[in-house]
Write a protein that holds these residues in place. Structure first.
Motif, PDB file in Angstrom:
ATOM      1  N   PHE A 103      -6.631   1.639  35.688  1.00 30.69           N
ATOM      2  CA  PHE A 103      -6.782   3.087  35.779  1.00 30.69           C
ATOM      3  C   PHE A 103      -7.439   3.718  34.538  1.00 30.69           C
ATOM      4  O   PHE A 103      -8.288   4.606  34.676  1.00 30.69           O
ATOM      5  N   PRO A 104      -7.084   3.300  33.320  1.00 34.86           N
ATOM      6  CA  PRO A 104      -7.712   3.940  32.160  1.00 34.86           C
ATOM      7  C   PRO A 104      -9.232   3.757  32.096  1.00 34.86           C
ATOM      8  O   PRO A 104      -9.925   4.584  31.512  1.00 34.86           O
ATOM      9  N   GLN A 105      -9.736   2.684  32.703  1.00 37.75           N
ATOM     10  CA  GLN A 105     -11.183   2.424  32.696  1.00 37.75           C
ATOM     11  C   GLN A 105     -11.847   2.726  34.042  1.00 37.75           C
ATOM     12  O   GLN A 105     -13.026   2.420  34.245  1.00 37.75           O
ATOM     13  N   ALA A 106     -11.101   3.316  34.952  1.00 43.47           N
ATOM     14  CA  ALA A 106     -11.602   3.543  36.323  1.00 43.47           C
ATOM     15  C   ALA A 106     -12.485   4.788  36.361  1.00 43.47           C
ATOM     16  O   ALA A 106     -12.074   5.865  36.812  1.00 43.47           O
ATOM     17  N   GLU A 107     -13.714   4.636  35.905  1.00 44.27           N
ATOM     18  CA  GLU A 107     -14.618   5.781  35.809  1.00 44.27           C
ATOM     19  C   GLU A 107     -14.890   6.410  37.174  1.00 44.27           C
ATOM     20  O   GLU A 107     -15.055   7.631  37.269  1.00 44.27           O
TER      21      GLU A 107
ATOM     22  N   SER B 222       0.663   7.515  36.801  1.00 41.30           N
ATOM     23  CA  SER B 222       0.273   8.447  35.740  1.00 41.30           C
ATOM     24  C   SER B 222      -0.653   7.808  34.710  1.00 41.30           C
ATOM     25  O   SER B 222      -1.192   8.512  33.845  1.00 41.30           O
ATOM     26  N   ASN B 223      -0.874   6.496  34.804  1.00 42.69           N
ATOM     27  CA  ASN B 223      -1.876   5.859  33.942  1.00 42.69           C
ATOM     28  C   ASN B 223      -3.264   6.433  34.179  1.00 42.69           C
ATOM     29  O   ASN B 223      -4.152   6.287  33.335  1.00 42.69           O
ATOM     30  N   ILE B 224      -3.477   7.088  35.314  1.00 44.77           N
ATOM     31  CA  ILE B 224      -4.792   7.654  35.620  1.00 44.77           C
ATOM     32  C   ILE B 224      -5.174   8.730  34.613  1.00 44.77           C
ATOM     33  O   ILE B 224      -6.368   9.006  34.396  1.00 44.77           O
ATOM     34  N   PHE B 225      -4.192   9.345  33.958  1.00 47.35           N
ATOM     35  CA  PHE B 225      -4.488  10.431  33.022  1.00 47.35           C
ATOM     36  C   PHE B 225      -5.068   9.926  31.704  1.00 47.35           C
ATOM     37  O   PHE B 225      -5.574  10.724  30.912  1.00 47.35           O
ATOM     38  N   ASP B 226      -4.991   8.617  31.488  1.00 44.48           N
ATOM     39  CA  ASP B 226      -5.597   8.022  30.301  1.00 44.48           C
ATOM     40  C   ASP B 226      -7.114   7.976  30.511  1.00 44.48           C
ATOM     41  O   ASP B 226      -7.616   7.177  31.298  1.00 44.48           O
ATOM     42  N   GLY B 227      -7.832   8.848  29.832  1.00 42.74           N
ATOM     43  CA  GLY B 227      -9.290   8.909  30.000  1.00 42.74           C
ATOM     44  C   GLY B 227      -9.766   9.919  31.029  1.00 42.74           C
ATOM     45  O   GLY B 227     -10.967  10.028  31.279  1.00 42.74           O
ATOM     46  N   LEU B 228      -8.830  10.662  31.631  1.00 39.47           N
ATOM     47  CA  LEU B 228      -9.206  11.681  32.607  1.00 39.47           C
ATOM     48  C   LEU B 228      -9.370  13.020  31.883  1.00 39.47           C
ATOM     49  O   LEU B 228      -8.388  13.639  31.463  1.00 39.47           O
TER      50      LEU B 228
END
Length: 236
Positions: free
Chosen positions: A112-116, A139-145
């Motif tokens: 998720f953190p690298q899921a551009e 909530s890992n999706i918020f890393d880099g969002l």
């Protein structure tokens, strides 16, 4: 017609000390799908690269039983038909969706953190006044969002969210594995992102937080209520 996008991890690889794999936590994907269906909201599934696999622990009868197990075992169920038609993030038109929901599973910590692609989809849904919901490790999706209206600012900066606790990781015995893989808990992630973490009274107790158009739940027990909050908010 309101549509929801359920965005899951593509990571399906060995994680647990016994050699079993992590991936999508079944109930955290199934429960929002069923909630949306019951509320006449059509759902599609997406992952970064269009693939997925289930977290082995999520198949345990403790988490998957009763009617949920019946739906999961029925290859013709709406859930199985829909998730088998998983799309790549690059195939998604964000303008079609008013909700994007991120289930968990430890696989999310890896991709998720690298899921551009997923970040771009979520940003466009957000820009269209849509809702972003996540449960547990989702909530890992918020890393880099980042906030599409302020690209230098993370979307959850100064906001209050929740997710799986560090104590919960210790209880299930994966805190050492996370450290070995240079990963952390959602609770630790929040500190790094400048977000406020809301702790449940107990690691596995239902707990949902709403901060504007961001809705987050703490654990598998929170998946239904997180989805219901999204339904309530999209209809308001």
């Amino acid at each position: 017609m309101v549509k929801a996008l359920i965005a899951v991890t593509s990571h399906h690889d060995t994680f647990y000390e016994n050699g079993s794999k992590t991936g999508v936590f079944v109930s955290e994907a199934l429960h929002p799908f069923l909630v949306f269906k019951e509320n006449n909201i059509e759902s599609d599934f997406v992952s970064e690269n269009g693939t997925f696999g289930y977290d082995v622990n999520s198949l345990d009868p403790m988490f998957l039983n009763g009617k949920d197990l019946d739906v999961f075992n029925n290859k013709s169920s709406d859930f199985n038909v829909s998730i088998s038609n998983m799309k790549k993030a690059s195939q998604i038109n964000p303008d079609e969706y008013q909700i994007i929901f991120f289930p968990g599973g430890h696989g999310t910590a890896f991709d998720f953190p690298q899921a551009e692609g997923l970040h771009k989809v979520a940003q466009n849904i957000w820009k269209n006044n849509g809702i972003i919901a996540a449960v547990s490790h989702g909530s890992n999706i918020f890393d880099g969002l980042y906030d599409p209206e302020n690209p230098s600012k993370l979307l959850v900066e100064s906001k209050t969210i929740t997710g799986f606790t560090h104590e919960g990781e210790e209880i299930i015995g994966v805190d050492r594995t996370l450290k070995k893989d240079h990963l952390g808990s959602i609770e630790e992630l929040c500190k790094r992102l400048g977000a406020n973490f809301s702790r449940p009274d107990a690691p596995f107790e239902e707990h949902v937080v709403t901060d504007g158009r961001i809705i987050t739940g703490s654990n598998p027990a929170s998946a239904v209520s997180t989805a219901l909050k999204a339904v309530e908010l999209v209809g308001s």
